[in-house]
Motif scaffolding. Structure first.
Motif, PDB file in Angstrom:
ATOM      1  N   VAL A 292      65.334  15.712  45.900  1.00 16.30           N
ATOM      2  CA  VAL A 292      66.570  16.247  46.479  1.00 16.30           C
ATOM      3  C   VAL A 292      67.785  15.846  45.658  1.00 16.30           C
ATOM      4  CG1 VAL A 292      65.604  16.307  48.800  1.00 16.30           C
ATOM      5  CG2 VAL A 292      66.810  14.259  48.009  1.00 16.30           C
ATOM      6  N   GLY A 293      67.582  15.411  44.426  1.00 16.86           N
ATOM      7  CA  GLY A 293      68.694  15.159  43.531  1.00 16.86           C
ATOM      8  C   GLY A 293      69.356  13.808  43.663  1.00 16.86           C
ATOM      9  N   LEU A 294      68.723  12.833  44.326  1.00 12.65           N
ATOM     10  CA  LEU A 294      69.276  11.491  44.457  1.00 12.65           C
ATOM     11  C   LEU A 294      68.547  10.543  43.524  1.00 12.65           C
ATOM     12  CD1 LEU A 294      69.703  11.178  48.323  1.00 12.65           C
ATOM     13  CD2 LEU A 294      71.288  12.098  46.637  1.00 12.65           C
ATOM     14  N   GLU A 295      69.272   9.627  42.941  1.00 13.55           N
ATOM     15  CA  GLU A 295      68.708   8.628  42.037  1.00 13.55           C
ATOM     16  C   GLU A 295      68.940   7.248  42.651  1.00 13.55           C
ATOM     17  OE1 GLU A 295      68.765   7.495  37.265  1.00 13.55           O
ATOM     18  OE2 GLU A 295      70.273   8.835  38.131  1.00 13.55           O
ATOM     19  N   VAL A 296      67.850   6.585  43.019  1.00 13.65           N
ATOM     20  CA  VAL A 296      67.903   5.272  43.665  1.00 13.65           C
ATOM     21  C   VAL A 296      67.535   4.221  42.631  1.00 13.65           C
ATOM     22  CG1 VAL A 296      66.967   3.825  45.499  1.00 13.65           C
ATOM     23  CG2 VAL A 296      67.363   6.250  45.909  1.00 13.65           C
ATOM     24  N   PHE A 297      68.407   3.235  42.451  1.00 18.67           N
ATOM     25  CA  PHE A 297      68.190   2.183  41.469  1.00 18.67           C
ATOM     26  C   PHE A 297      67.592   0.926  42.087  1.00 18.67           C
ATOM     27  CE2 PHE A 297      71.620   4.820  39.849  1.00 18.67           C
ATOM     28  CZ  PHE A 297      71.215   5.061  38.561  1.00 18.67           C
ATOM     29  N   SER A 298      67.955   0.606  43.298  1.00 20.82           N
ATOM     30  CA  SER A 298      67.492  -0.648  43.887  1.00 20.82           C
ATOM     31  C   SER A 298      67.575  -0.557  45.397  1.00 20.82           C
ATOM     32  CB  SER A 298      68.328  -1.831  43.382  1.00 20.82           C
ATOM     33  OG  SER A 298      67.968  -3.026  44.044  1.00 20.82           O
ATOM     34  N   VAL A 299      66.541  -1.097  46.054  1.00 21.31           N
ATOM     35  CA  VAL A 299      66.516  -1.282  47.507  1.00 21.31           C
ATOM     36  C   VAL A 299      66.058  -2.712  47.746  1.00 21.31           C
ATOM     37  CG1 VAL A 299      65.607  -0.493  49.715  1.00 21.31           C
ATOM     38  CG2 VAL A 299      65.961   1.149  47.875  1.00 21.31           C
ATOM     39  N   GLN A 300      66.986  -3.600  48.031  1.00 20.10           N
ATOM     40  CA  GLN A 300      66.681  -5.020  48.147  1.00 20.10           C
ATOM     41  C   GLN A 300      67.026  -5.521  49.547  1.00 20.10           C
ATOM     42  OE1 GLN A 300      65.112  -6.927  45.989  1.00 20.10           O
ATOM     43  NE2 GLN A 300      64.990  -5.282  44.472  1.00 20.10           N
ATOM     44  N   PRO A 301      66.086  -6.221  50.208  1.00 18.68           N
ATOM     45  CA  PRO A 301      66.408  -6.846  51.506  1.00 18.68           C
ATOM     46  C   PRO A 301      67.386  -8.002  51.310  1.00 18.68           C
ATOM     47  CG  PRO A 301      64.022  -6.604  51.211  1.00 18.68           C
ATOM     48  CD  PRO A 301      64.647  -6.342  49.873  1.00 18.68           C
ATOM     49  N   LEU A 302      68.456  -7.992  52.079  1.00 20.03           N
ATOM     50  CA  LEU A 302      69.450  -9.059  52.018  1.00 20.03           C
ATOM     51  C   LEU A 302      69.226 -10.125  53.075  1.00 20.03           C
ATOM     52  CD1 LEU A 302      72.768  -7.098  51.374  1.00 20.03           C
ATOM     53  CD2 LEU A 302      71.273  -8.204  49.718  1.00 20.03           C
ATOM     54  N   ARG A 303      68.913  -9.720  54.279  1.00 16.39           N
ATOM     55  CA  ARG A 303      68.702 -10.660  55.372  1.00 16.39           C
ATOM     56  C   ARG A 303      67.459 -10.255  56.145  1.00 16.39           C
ATOM     57  NH1 ARG A 303      73.044  -9.973  58.032  1.00 16.39           N
ATOM     58  NH2 ARG A 303      72.283  -8.973  59.930  1.00 16.39           N
ATOM     59  N   VAL A 304      66.549 -11.199  56.303  1.00 16.69           N
ATOM     60  CA  VAL A 304      65.300 -10.960  57.032  1.00 16.69           C
ATOM     61  C   VAL A 304      65.252 -11.959  58.175  1.00 16.69           C
ATOM     62  CG1 VAL A 304      62.798 -10.860  56.902  1.00 16.69           C
ATOM     63  CG2 VAL A 304      64.160 -10.213  54.909  1.00 16.69           C
ATOM     64  N   GLU A 305      65.146 -11.454  59.369  1.00 13.27           N
ATOM     65  CA  GLU A 305      65.054 -12.313  60.550  1.00 13.27           C
ATOM     66  C   GLU A 305      64.087 -11.687  61.538  1.00 13.27           C
ATOM     67  OE1 GLU A 305      69.094 -10.474  62.632  1.00 13.27           O
ATOM     68  OE2 GLU A 305      69.072 -12.523  61.831  1.00 13.27           O
ATOM     69  N   TYR A 306      63.563 -12.538  62.406  1.00 12.93           N
ATOM     70  CA  TYR A 306      62.601 -12.053  63.389  1.00 12.93           C
ATOM     71  C   TYR A 306      63.302 -11.234  64.469  1.00 12.93           C
ATOM     72  CZ  TYR A 306      59.120 -15.160  61.366  1.00 12.93           C
ATOM     73  OH  TYR A 306      58.241 -15.770  60.508  1.00 12.93           O
ATOM     74  N   ALA A 307      62.547 -10.324  65.048  1.00 11.80           N
ATOM     75  CA  ALA A 307      63.075  -9.505  66.136  1.00 11.80           C
ATOM     76  C   ALA A 307      63.424 -10.396  67.330  1.00 11.80           C
ATOM     77  CB  ALA A 307      62.055  -8.437  66.534  1.00 11.80           C
ATOM     78  N   PRO A 308      64.387  -9.996  68.153  1.00  9.02           N
ATOM     79  CA  PRO A 308      64.796 -10.868  69.274  1.00  9.02           C
ATOM     80  C   PRO A 308      63.655 -11.215  70.215  1.00  9.02           C
ATOM     81  CG  PRO A 308      66.401  -9.114  68.926  1.00  9.02           C
ATOM     82  CD  PRO A 308      65.228  -8.795  68.043  1.00  9.02           C
ATOM     83  N   GLU A 309      62.700 -10.308  70.396  1.00 12.01           N
ATOM     84  CA  GLU A 309      61.629 -10.585  71.351  1.00 12.01           C
ATOM     85  C   GLU A 309      60.629 -11.622  70.859  1.00 12.01           C
ATOM     86  OE1 GLU A 309      60.763  -6.742  69.115  1.00 12.01           O
ATOM     87  OE2 GLU A 309      62.434  -7.630  70.204  1.00 12.01           O
ATOM     88  N   VAL A 310      60.587 -11.876  69.543  1.00  8.12           N
ATOM     89  CA  VAL A 310      59.624 -12.856  69.007  1.00  8.12           C
ATOM     90  C   VAL A 310      60.324 -13.981  68.255  1.00  8.12           C
ATOM     91  CG1 VAL A 310      57.791 -11.139  68.826  1.00  8.12           C
ATOM     92  CG2 VAL A 310      59.295 -11.536  66.879  1.00  8.12           C
ATOM     93  N   ALA A 311      61.656 -13.978  68.242  1.00  7.68           N
ATOM     94  CA  ALA A 311      62.361 -14.980  67.448  1.00  7.68           C
ATOM     95  C   ALA A 311      62.106 -16.393  67.966  1.00  7.68           C
ATOM     96  CB  ALA A 311      63.868 -14.671  67.456  1.00  7.68           C
ATOM     97  N   GLY A 312      62.148 -16.580  69.291  1.00  5.55           N
ATOM     98  CA  GLY A 312      61.939 -17.920  69.840  1.00  5.55           C
ATOM     99  C   GLY A 312      60.553 -18.458  69.554  1.00  5.55           C
ATOM    100  N   ALA A 313      59.528 -17.630  69.763  1.00  3.60           N
ATOM    101  CA  ALA A 313      58.155 -18.086  69.525  1.00  3.60           C
ATOM    102  C   ALA A 313      57.913 -18.398  68.054  1.00  3.60           C
ATOM    103  CB  ALA A 313      57.168 -17.028  70.021  1.00  3.60           C
TER     104      ALA A 313
END
Length: 377
Positions: A292-313
């Motif tokens: 579709v004519g788009l050029e993607v150079f980088s897709v980098q995760p900046l912040r990774v955290e657990y979902a609220p429902e499993v964060a405590g466990a």
């Protein structure tokens, strides 16, 4: 593993038995390994032929705290989705434009023609006539010739001034006429375009998009929330604008679909962490947005955290793992210290201990070293 072999010497005819002295080799003082007896008839065989012994598959377990790394499971290759099919004739091509000076000259000529026609008709005010130094004229009135001159001058002026446009760096004009693509203008400066063409500005600069928290999962299927940074730009304006309804929305959906297929781990994980996930995400998103004519150079995760429902466990689980790792390390260092202490005392002849006394000494040293390691500094 140490192996103890029992062997009964053969009886000699009238000869007294010769006493065999104890083994003088220094063994491990802390006996924590099991021993196995080997049958004598397997050690002293006269038959040179080998005997095939069927062996069962063995399962070897790794001991904790030995520094041996576990085997990493091979991640299954991520299957790419079917790419969208775009009209092959829909591709960016340069549009025909003229320098802006041509439009300015045409507009000025149209304005002069309108003034001259007004003087010809006699509608020009006397003040404007004297200012332009035109000869006095009574006026010929409005006839077909005068109307044709008015229309021609107005059309020339509107076409000249109405077709002027300013091209900027990082901006492009996509031109269309009655729903048909007529080309793209990437030139800068003052330009003249056909005023009948529909102009659509397109941003072709290098852009950075920081997403909000998107749903994802790690290799074990635990829910995550990931914020990614996408570096991209529009490579083909015709396909980006006409191939999909909204190319920015399409890019967002491709990133969400890639996060649903690529496992993401926290930084420092055993499978490369966020760097490996970023490389996989970049390949997938770039392959899906290229048609579709788009050029993607980088897709980098900046912040990774657990979902609220499993964060405590998961937080409690990580604390338990760190505590168990610290205990295993402390126990290993204590055992090494106790073994080194008992070995030095015995080898140097400072003490002579039997089995019971050695066990008591090992117990007391272990308790003392554990109490010293656990004391706050």
């Amino acid at each position: 593993m140490s192996t103890t072999t029992s062997h009964t010497p053969p009886e000699s005819d009238g000869q007294p038995e010769t006493a065999v002295g104890p083994d003088t080799r220094a063994g491990r003082l802390i006996h924590n390994e099991g021993t196995t007896e080997i049958p004598v008839h397997l050690l002293f065989r006269d038959d040179p032929t080998s005997v095939k012994v069927p062996l069962k598959p063995a399962v070897v377990g790794r001991r904790q705290g030995t520094g041996e790394l576990p085997r990493l499971r091979r991640t299954a290759p991520v299957r790419a989705r079917p790419l969208p099919e775009i009209d092959p004739d829909l591709a960016e091509r340069p549009a025909r434009v003229l320098p802006g000076l041509a439009g300015v000259l045409a507009g000025v000529c149209g304005l002069i023609g309108w003034l001259v026609t007004s003087w010809w008709v006699g509608l020009l005010p006397p003040l404007a006539t004297r200012a332009l130094r035109l000869p006095a004229w009574a006026g010929a009135g409005l006839g077909p010739a005068q109307w044709a001159a008015y229309v021609g001058a107005a059309a020339l002026g509107v076409a000249g001034f109405g077709g002027l446009a300013r091209g900027q760096a990082g901006r492009a004009w996509m031109l269309g006429l009655f729903g048909r693509y007529r080309g793209t203008v990437r030139r800068t400066g003052l330009l003249w375009m056909n005023p009948l063409l529909l102009r659509r500005p397109v941003d072709v600069r290098l852009r950075h998009w920081r997403s909000e928290a998107m749903p994802a999962a790690d290799s074990d299927g635990v829910g995550l929330r990931v914020v990614v940074l996408v570096v991209w730009r529009v490579r083909d304006t015709a396909r980006a604008v006409l191939g999909v309804e909204d190319h920015e929305t399409y890019l967002r959906e491709c990133v969400e679909a890639a996060l649903a297929r690529v496992p993401v781990e926290h930084a420092g994980g055993t499978r490369g962490g966020t760097a490996a996930a970023g490389d996989a995400l970049t390949r997938l998103v770039a392959a899906e947005t290229a048609p579709v004519g788009l050029e993607v150079f980088s897709v980098q995760p900046l912040r990774v955290e657990y979902a609220p429902e499993v964060a405590g466990a998961m937080h409690r689980r990580r604390i338990a793992q760190l505590d168990a790792r610290q205990r295993a390390g402390m126990l290993g260092s204590v055992v090494d210290s106790v073994e080194d202490t008992v070995t030095r005392l015995t080898v140097r002849g400072l003490v002579d201990l039997d089995d019971y006394e050695r066990k008591v000494l090992v117990r007391d040293l272990t308790v003392a070293f554990c109490a010293g390691r656990g004391a706050p500094s």
